[in-house]
Design an enzyme around this catalytic site. Structure first.
Site, PDB file in Angstrom:
ATOM      1  N   ALA A  76       0.620  -1.021   0.244  1.00 61.24           N
ATOM      2  CA  ALA A  76      -0.373   0.441  -0.057  1.00 61.24           C
ATOM      3  C   ALA A  76       0.231   1.567  -0.099  1.00 61.24           C
ATOM      4  O   ALA A  76       2.290   1.101  -0.146  1.00 61.24           O
ATOM      5  CB  ALA A  76      -1.413   0.521   1.429  1.00 61.24           C
ATOM      6  N   ASP A  77       0.470   2.300  -0.305  1.00 63.62           N
ATOM      7  CA  ASP A  77       0.843   3.607  -0.343  1.00 63.62           C
ATOM      8  C   ASP A  77       0.065   4.777  -0.382  1.00 63.62           C
ATOM      9  O   ASP A  77      -1.298   4.639  -0.845  1.00 63.62           O
ATOM     10  CB  ASP A  77       1.947   3.892  -1.768  1.00 63.62           C
ATOM     11  CG  ASP A  77       3.064   4.854  -1.009  1.00 63.62           C
ATOM     12  OD1 ASP A  77       3.599   4.773  -1.086  1.00 63.62           O
ATOM     13  OD2 ASP A  77       2.775   6.196  -1.346  1.00 63.62           O
TER      14      ASP A  77
END
Length: 200
Positions: A76-77
């Site tokens: 995730a970012d």
């Protein structure tokens, strides 16, 4: 076991974020943490959700040829998108102060890109939450930075911290997305992803 998630899969979370780790644990998902260093650069022509999805994807493909057939990697970012630009994680007091001055009295978007990656394929999606802040005084901004040191946070703030309590007027979308992981959408997308790869 998580309802709706088969227990024959082994999950890997590729994130140092204690908030993401906490949210996945509260979801009931069992996982190992494996970190691969990655320079979070992206093409200059990307904007908004495309940036978050690109970064999540690039983190995931680092695991290519390194996982078992029953592994699913989750990456995730999270970015903060305001005034058509990314407000990055600050590296010092001045950067944090400048970012919070931009957020003050303004509306921004918190966008998290998520990728599921396995030997059977990958799936990337994103979630966007709009957050509106009241006007913050310089004294409030200074207090928050000195007391909470938000140098590991996109947009220089944590919604669950003091500044979120006193500053946020409204949230449109997922609260947990602002913490760093849209767990409701992640859960729904993960069930669909597993169903898809199990039918390959």
């Amino acid at each position: 076991m998580v309802i709706g998630i088969p227990d024959n899969w082994h999950f890997i979370l590729a994130s140092r974020s204690p908030r993401r780790q906490q949210l996945l644990k509260e979801l009931g998902l069992k996982f190992d943490i494996v970190i691969k260093d990655y320079n979070e650069a992206y093409p200059a022509n990307l904007s908004g959700a495309d940036i978050a999805e690109y970064l999540a994807h690039e983190k995931a493909v680092r695991f290519n040829n390194e996982i078992s057939d029953n592994d699913i990697v989750i990456t995730a970012d999270t970015i903060v998108w305001c005034n058509k630009r990314v407000l990055d994680k600050p590296s010092n007091y001045k950067e944090a102060f400048d970012i919070l001055r931009i957020i003050s009295g303004n509306t921004h978007e918190v966008i998290t890109g998520v990728t599921f990656f396995s030997n059977l394929g990958e799936h990337t999606f994103s979630e966007t939450t709009r957050v509106t802040f009241n006007r913050l005084s310089d004294e409030e901004i200074t207090y928050y930075i000195l007391e909470f040191k938000p140098y590991d946070k996109a947009g220089a703030y944590g919604i669950q911290e003091w500044i979120g309590l006193i500053g946020i007027i409204s949230i449109e979308g997922s609260y947990f997305n602002v913490m760093g992981l849209p767990v409701q959408k992640l859960f729904a997308e993960l069930k669909k992803y597993i169903e898809t790869i199990e039918n390959i």
